[in-house]
Design a protein around this motif. Structure first.
Motif, PDB file in Angstrom:
ATOM      1  N   SER A 187       0.838  -1.198   0.000  1.00 37.18           N
ATOM      2  CA  SER A 187       0.000   0.000   0.000  1.00 37.18           C
ATOM      3  C   SER A 187       0.871   1.245   0.000  1.00 37.18           C
ATOM      4  O   SER A 187       2.070   1.191   0.271  1.00 37.18           O
ATOM      5  CB  SER A 187      -0.930   0.013   1.221  1.00 37.18           C
ATOM      6  N   ASP A 243       0.589   4.947   1.865  1.00 39.99           N
ATOM      7  CA  ASP A 243      -0.136   5.649   2.924  1.00 39.99           C
ATOM      8  C   ASP A 243       0.355   7.085   3.043  1.00 39.99           C
ATOM      9  O   ASP A 243       1.559   7.352   2.944  1.00 39.99           O
ATOM     10  CB  ASP A 243       0.070   4.953   4.269  1.00 39.99           C
ATOM     11  N   LYS A 297      -9.208   2.335  -1.933  1.00 38.18           N
ATOM     12  CA  LYS A 297      -8.825   3.641  -1.370  1.00 38.18           C
ATOM     13  C   LYS A 297      -9.550   3.810  -0.042  1.00 38.18           C
ATOM     14  O   LYS A 297     -10.776   3.711   0.021  1.00 38.18           O
ATOM     15  CB  LYS A 297      -9.200   4.776  -2.324  1.00 38.18           C
ATOM     16  N   ILE A 315       0.989   6.077  -8.476  1.00 31.67           N
ATOM     17  CA  ILE A 315       0.658   5.039  -7.494  1.00 31.67           C
ATOM     18  C   ILE A 315       0.958   3.660  -8.071  1.00 31.67           C
ATOM     19  O   ILE A 315       1.441   2.764  -7.369  1.00 31.67           O
ATOM     20  CB  ILE A 315      -0.811   5.148  -7.059  1.00 31.67           C
ATOM     21  N   THR A 327     -11.008   2.341  -6.606  1.00 35.32           N
ATOM     22  CA  THR A 327     -10.422   3.345  -7.484  1.00 35.32           C
ATOM     23  C   THR A 327      -9.438   2.663  -8.419  1.00 35.32           C
ATOM     24  O   THR A 327      -9.161   1.470  -8.281  1.00 35.32           O
ATOM     25  CB  THR A 327      -9.728   4.458  -6.664  1.00 35.32           C
ATOM     26  N   VAL A 353      -4.876   8.918   3.939  1.00 34.56           N
ATOM     27  CA  VAL A 353      -5.384   8.343   2.687  1.00 34.56           C
ATOM     28  C   VAL A 353      -4.460   7.191   2.324  1.00 34.56           C
ATOM     29  O   VAL A 353      -3.236   7.364   2.268  1.00 34.56           O
ATOM     30  CB  VAL A 353      -5.412   9.371   1.544  1.00 34.56           C
ATOM     31  N   SER A 354      -5.038   6.014   2.108  1.00 36.34           N
ATOM     32  CA  SER A 354      -4.250   4.828   1.790  1.00 36.34           C
ATOM     33  C   SER A 354      -4.773   4.187   0.514  1.00 36.34           C
ATOM     34  O   SER A 354      -5.980   4.149   0.277  1.00 36.34           O
ATOM     35  CB  SER A 354      -4.321   3.812   2.938  1.00 36.34           C
ATOM     36  N   TYR A 355      -3.831   3.681  -0.282  1.00 40.49           N
ATOM     37  CA  TYR A 355      -4.177   2.945  -1.500  1.00 40.49           C
ATOM     38  C   TYR A 355      -3.643   1.520  -1.351  1.00 40.49           C
ATOM     39  O   TYR A 355      -2.437   1.309  -1.273  1.00 40.49           O
ATOM     40  CB  TYR A 355      -3.566   3.611  -2.723  1.00 40.49           C
ATOM     41  N   GLN A 385      -9.913   6.293   3.300  1.00 39.36           N
ATOM     42  CA  GLN A 385      -9.656   7.553   3.997  1.00 39.36           C
ATOM     43  C   GLN A 385     -10.064   7.371   5.456  1.00 39.36           C
ATOM     44  O   GLN A 385     -11.164   6.887   5.735  1.00 39.36           O
ATOM     45  CB  GLN A 385     -10.458   8.692   3.364  1.00 39.36           C
TER      46      GLN A 385
END
Length: 263
Positions: A151, A153, A216, A202, A196, A232-234, A218
């Motif tokens: 991820s 972050d 995604k 990213i 997303t 915010v993390s992906y 938040q």
């Protein structure tokens, strides 16, 4: 020329059995994968499997489709079919990434992308409920488990809450530093989760294709009524599955009964 991997010793099918061939083939492949398959390893093509087992490609496809549906195998368009890597269940809790990966028996690591103070942008100010331009500490990292990107972050914390944090090296576990050095133990939070697509930047950090599916998340984390952290993390959708416990209001969960008996 395409050849079978060596050794490939999957159990042959039994032509006298009443069990359908695609079911026999599915279980033979499953047994082979459990015994010899490494996560991420390619399996032979449908043509080769058909020749090896002496069945039609449609039979092979039916067996492989079942294993893909069970997440034993995964297909990658244009590349082939591979032994699936186990997904981490994303159980949303107020713990740090480091604590969570250690609990799962994985080795956590992080690459710091930024650790700095800046003025809050309109978006960050709105999310943290502070004035635009107010100083915040921005902490952005690429998080890994067992050496693989998991991820990206990005945390934002009002700077007056963590005076002097930039004087030290970036923390390995942010929540541990907030708790131990500043007495800020996150008590509760709110997560917003949505699907997303990976942007070019990213995608590079997560080692996935551009527009690959991501989760995604938040988060707004609080100490009492004060918001301390907005993040915010992906997350890579191919490495995580979301686990959400459900309970009818007013009904005690089985775990609660178990805890009481064990008490």
């Amino acid at each position: 020329m395409e050849i079978l991997p060596r050794p490939f010793d999957a159990q042959p099918l039994d032509g006298t059995s009443t069990v359908p061939k695609h079911v026999q083939l599915r279980e033979s492949l499953r047994s082979y994968i459990v015994r010899s398959g490494e996560p991420g390893a390619a399996i032979p093509s449908e043509r080769l499997l058909g020749e090896y087992f002496g069945v039609a490609r449609m039979t092979v496809r039916q067996a492989v489709d079942c294993l893909v549906a069970e997440e034993v195998l995964e297909r990658v368009v244009g590349l082939g079919t591979f032994v699936a890597r186990a997904k981490v269940d994303l159980h949303m809790k107020m713990t740090s990434y480091t604590e969570e990966m250690i609990r799962r028996g994985m080795v956590p690591d992080a690459r710091v992308l930024s650790f700095e103070q800046q003025g809050a942008s309109p978006l960050v100010a709105r999310e943290l409920q502070i004035e635009i331009g107010q100083p915040v500490v921005r902490f952005r990292r690429q998080l890994l488990a067992d050496g693989e990107p998991m991820s990206v972050d990005e945390n934002f914390i009002p700077a007056h809450r963590v005076v002097g944090i930039l004087d030290d090296p970036p923390p390995t576990s942010l929540y541990s530093v907030l708790s131990e050095k500043y007495g800020l133990v996150m008590e509760w939070g709110e997560d917003t989760i949505e699907a997303t697509a990976a942007s070019p930047s990213i995608a590079r950090l997560l080692n996935v294709e551009m527009n690959a599916p991501l989760l995604k998340i938040q988060r707004h984390a609080y100490v009492a009524r004060a918001m301390i952290d907005y993040s915010v993390s992906y997350y890579r959708a191919d490495r995580y599955k979301l686990w959400v416990p459900l309970q009818r209001p007013g009904v005690r969960s089985p775990r609660a009964y178990s805890s009481k008996r064990l008490g």
